[in-house]
Design a protein around this motif. Sequence first.
Motif, short mmCIF file in Angstrom:
data_model
loop_
_atom_site.label_atom_id
_atom_site.label_comp_id
_atom_site.label_asym_id
_atom_site.label_seq_id
_atom_site.Cartn_x
_atom_site.Cartn_y
_atom_site.Cartn_z
N ARG A 1 -35.93 15.60 -31.58
CA ARG A 1 -35.02 16.27 -32.51
C ARG A 1 -33.63 16.33 -31.91
O ARG A 1 -33.44 16.77 -30.78
CB ARG A 1 -35.51 17.69 -32.81
CG ARG A 1 -36.57 17.78 -33.90
CD ARG A 1 -37.91 17.23 -33.48
NE ARG A 1 -38.93 17.42 -34.52
CZ ARG A 1 -40.15 16.95 -34.43
NH1 ARG A 1 -40.53 16.27 -33.37
NH2 ARG A 1 -41.01 17.16 -35.42
N GLN A 2 -32.64 15.87 -32.68
CA GLN A 2 -31.24 15.94 -32.28
C GLN A 2 -30.48 16.60 -33.43
O GLN A 2 -29.96 15.94 -34.31
CB GLN A 2 -30.68 14.55 -32.00
CG GLN A 2 -31.35 13.86 -30.82
CD GLN A 2 -30.82 12.45 -30.59
OE1 GLN A 2 -30.36 11.80 -31.51
NE2 GLN A 2 -30.87 11.99 -29.35
N ARG B 1 -35.05 11.17 -34.02
CA ARG B 1 -35.06 9.87 -33.36
C ARG B 1 -36.47 9.58 -32.90
O ARG B 1 -37.12 10.43 -32.29
CB ARG B 1 -34.10 9.87 -32.17
CG ARG B 1 -34.08 8.56 -31.40
CD ARG B 1 -33.06 8.60 -30.25
NE ARG B 1 -33.30 9.73 -29.36
CZ ARG B 1 -34.21 9.73 -28.38
NH1 ARG B 1 -34.99 8.68 -28.19
NH2 ARG B 1 -34.36 10.79 -27.61
#
Length: 326
Positions: A81-82, A87
């Motif tokens: 998680r970004q 991603r």
Amino acid sequence: MSGGGAGAAPRGKPPQAPAAPAELAAGAWALLLAPRLAQFAAVAREAHMTRAADHLGMPQSTLSRAVARLEADLGVTLFARQGRTLRLTRAGRTFQQAAERALAQVERAAEEVRADADPGGGRVAFGFLHTLGPETVPALLRAFRADHPRVRFHLVQTYGEAMLERLRAGALDLCLTSPLPVEPGLVVRRLDEQRLRLVVPAGHRLGTRRRVRLAEAEAEPFVTLEAGYGLRRITDALCAEAGFAPRVAFEGEEAETLRGLVAAGLGVALLPPPAVPRPGVAELDLVGQRAVREIGVAWLEGQRDSVPVAAFKAFLLGRKGTLLPR
């Protein structure tokens, strides 16, 4: 003192723990994972939970829980998680390839049996580059559907490497791509080419010229597509051939966005002709180099084409030399 009811564990023995995923019997993994593959694939493609949920027509919270359960059952992390963006991890990329292949095989099998019952109908999964979307692809589909009105299309518009990944995974039947890939397992046929031009802001020192050498733009900032895009690779190769590496000021994902950046005076770019002329820029022919972008159609070697895919493939091959507007 509490008494033991039905289902209580015998005294002195701990309750039996449920079987861990690794202990599943042969064939049980398919029953466990199959309903979730489309959900996982949608999140992997969109790299965003909310957009994937909208695409699937389900609540975002339901999709998030489904992905979390999938990761728990597999015992691996599939997404990093970004912020709001997701991603794929290394495990996620491996699982995505298998999931896309499985979904494509099911889709292909369903379409094949439907095509057998209705040879004039069916579905074609067709990928193409962003720059071919505004004019070229709509004209192709209109011409093809004139003789095949019941054929449906699933269209994927993306950059070259992402499109080839889907083709390798079996998620696409055919794709228009550039530059032409040379790799085992793919069949590629050249169809046409586009002449690339140096696009400069109106009023630029080169803007009054009709023809220039690319080396004359060596000192200019360039606006280009991101790494991984076919046109970026062509730009880098042409600049290297001219004796310099481009000084990249901005990277983008759409050719027309790059034209806007050039019009704003933020750099120069190597681009194919626009669908509609854009004010604020001058487009100059290049001399001294063969500055073209070859366009070809690709498919998986040995794939068994359904009736509509075979018909559309033959149609594209028949447009060799006339694919692009002149």
